[in-house]
Design an enzyme around this catalytic site. Structure first.
Site, PDB file in Angstrom:
ATOM      1  N   GLU A 150      -2.046  -4.717   6.846  1.00  0.00           N
ATOM      2  CA  GLU A 150      -3.255  -5.424   6.411  1.00  0.00           C
ATOM      3  C   GLU A 150      -4.261  -5.561   7.546  1.00  0.00           C
ATOM      4  O   GLU A 150      -5.476  -5.592   7.299  1.00  0.00           O
ATOM      5  CB  GLU A 150      -2.893  -6.794   5.828  1.00  0.00           C
ATOM      6  CG  GLU A 150      -1.980  -6.744   4.610  1.00  0.00           C
ATOM      7  CD  GLU A 150      -2.482  -5.829   3.491  1.00  0.00           C
ATOM      8  OE1 GLU A 150      -3.717  -5.634   3.393  1.00  0.00           O
ATOM      9  OE2 GLU A 150      -1.650  -5.318   2.718  1.00  0.00           O
ATOM     10  N   HIS A 204      -6.472  -2.577   7.321  1.00  0.00           N
ATOM     11  CA  HIS A 204      -7.540  -2.754   6.323  1.00  0.00           C
ATOM     12  C   HIS A 204      -8.653  -3.649   6.868  1.00  0.00           C
ATOM     13  O   HIS A 204      -9.844  -3.323   6.791  1.00  0.00           O
ATOM     14  CB  HIS A 204      -6.980  -3.398   5.057  1.00  0.00           C
ATOM     15  CG  HIS A 204      -6.243  -2.468   4.157  1.00  0.00           C
ATOM     16  ND1 HIS A 204      -6.812  -1.325   3.633  1.00  0.00           N
ATOM     17  CD2 HIS A 204      -4.972  -2.521   3.656  1.00  0.00           C
ATOM     18  CE1 HIS A 204      -5.925  -0.707   2.853  1.00  0.00           C
ATOM     19  NE2 HIS A 204      -4.810  -1.409   2.856  1.00  0.00           N
TER      20      HIS A 204
END
Length: 490
Positions: A256, A259
């Site tokens: 994550e 991202h």
């Protein structure tokens, strides 16, 4: 220049409202009281109604016709605004609002069904979502392929036929490699022990920092399904904790961060414009996967992580860094996509891609989905699904209407393979710094070649300019065969 200025000013407010809607989604997944699901569904429906009205405002068409761009960025902004305007005008306001309301409600129903191990509890709602997505696809496709119309939301310019051809080319080498690994005489040891949640989360924060996560513009929370959310000056990450399996938390976090770093690394001049976000989900996934896999699962970084984990958890049953590297990269039959090793991950995506294409095309009914899932999983992975949470209920994507999203995960792996080859050539000292728990050279290369551009370039052009080569699955497959042949002494 008035038309150009008016268009960008109007778009700025639309982007701000869209960001607010995204924040509501983050809140729902992390800290919202469970009893607020129906209220949140109404709120999401209301804000989507406002957004749809803005995205279809007739003045946008007038401004687009009269606007004269002054820069490359403005030309690209006009292209993206026109694309969104044309797509939004094909979808009735009623449908856009109902989709937002139902998918917000469906998310909670899915979570309850997953916790209760009861697929039948969720399938009627999924059927409603599917009907609305088919209606949306028909409106967008205007007589064309329904699945392509949905895929275009996540990977502009890509088609289901192209994805199918790519998967057909990848599958034989992946299956052969998996069979060779599972039949190898060398099998890495499994990590066992007690790994308290708070200790895992502290170490996850350390890993996020190692990969350059900007805590002044982000935060980390716990969610059922890890995700990142936000852009510009506020991009947040979530992770999940499974106490017997700390790798789940640590590598979900790094994934994550990939991202979020993409969103935080975009040129700040693009904030509140269509350029101020990742250009596609395939490119987005390439960033999370290259952080998680090519950098964080490599021998250099796992050596550093071995020492951190040994200290944090008062010793491990794995006694040296080489064995730990092999353990991190164990290939084992498993049910969960997000926990799958690099070799088998794309096979999970290929299965979902085929199932959701059949659902959208009407070849598969939701009443038959559980049986279809379990049968295909047995065929592809040689393991019988033991419970719904390990099967059709494991992913939230269909619950929230993300049909067409799954193939971008595998496409992201392909992009990551290409980017990794180019990045390694340009940053020969990367493993030296990763061994010290510092991913800066890789992060900086990605920020320069991918992140800062935001939506300025189309996905394929962005990756090909970064790598100075055509996109191909070969770098990914070569990387996997080389890495796992070494680990398993093939």
């Amino acid at each position: 220049m008035s038309a150009m200025n008016d268009l960008l000013a109007f778009q700025r407010q639309t982007e701000a409202l869209s960001s607010i809607a995204e924040r509501l989604g983050w809140d729902q997944e992390t800290v919202m009281p469970r009893g607020a699901a129906e209220q949140r569904a109404e709120e999401m429906g209301a804000i989507e109604s406002v957004l749809h009205e803005r995205r279809t405002d007739p003045r946008i068409g007038e401004w687009l016709e009269a606007a004269t761009p002054r820069t490359e960025a403005e030309s690209r902004a006009i292209e993206l605004i026109a694309r969104d305007f044309n797509r939004a005008n094909r979808v009735p306001a009623r449908l856009a609002t109902e989709l937002a309301r139902l998918t917000s409600l469906s998310q909670g129903i899915w979570a309850e069904a997953r916790a209760n191990e009861d697929a039948e509890e969720f399938l009627p709602t999924l059927d409603q979502v599917l009907m609305l997505k088919r209606e949306e696809a028909a409106a967008l496709a205007e007589g064309g392929d329904l699945y392509d119309a949905l895929l275009d939301d996540y990977e502009p310019g890509m088609t289901g036929a192209e994805i199918a051809s790519l998967f057909d080319a990848m599958r034989p080498r992946l299956v052969t490699l998996r069979e060779d690994i599972l039949g190898a005489g060398v099998q890495p040891q499994e990590l066992t022990g007690h790994f308290p949640q708070e200790t895992q989360l502290r170490l996850a924060r350390t890993c996020a920092t190692a990969f350059g996560y900007d805590w002044s513009r982000g935060r980390m929370d716990v969610a059922v399904h890890p995700f990142s959310s936000g852009r510009w000056q506020d991009s947040r990450i979530t992770t999940r904790v499974v106490e017997p399996d700390p790798f789940n938390c640590l590598y979900s976090t790094i994934h994550e961060v990939g991202h979020s770093s993409y969103e935080l690394g975009i040129d700040p001049d693009y904030a509140f414009t269509p350029l101020g976000r990742g250009v596609s989900m395939g490119v987005h996934e390439s960033q999370s996967r290259i952080y998680e896999n090519q950098m964080a699962r490599g021998r250099a970084f796992t050596g550093w992580l071995f020492n951190r984990m040994s200290d944090a958890f008062d010793g491990l049953n794995i006694t040296d860094a080489d064995a730990f590297y092999a353990t991190v990269n164990r290939v084992t039959p498993g049910f969960i996509r997000t926990e799958a090793d690099e070799v088998q991950y794309n096979l999970h995506i290929m299965m979902r891609f085929d199932l959701e294409r059949d659902l959208i095309a009407g070849r598969l009914d939701t009443r038959d989905l559980v049986e279809a899932w379990n049968s295909r999983f047995q065929k592809d992975f040689g393991v019988a699904v033991d419970r719904p949470a390990n099967g059709v209920l494991q992913d939230v994507h269909w619950a929230i209407g993300l049909f067409g999203y799954f193939p971008t995960y595998a496409l992201g792996n392909v992009y990551a393979g290409c980017l990794n080859a180019a990045m390694r050539e340009d940053t020969p000292d990367l493993d030296d710094t990763l061994a010290q728990g510092d991913a800066a050279p890789g992060v900086e290369w990605l920020r320069e070649n991918i992140h800062r551009h935001g939506g300025l370039l189309p996905p394929r052009q962005l990756v090909e300019e970064a790598t100075e080569d055509d996109i191909s699955p070969e770098p990914l497959l070569d990387y996997l065969e080389d890495k796992f042949s070494t680990i398993y002494k093939l």
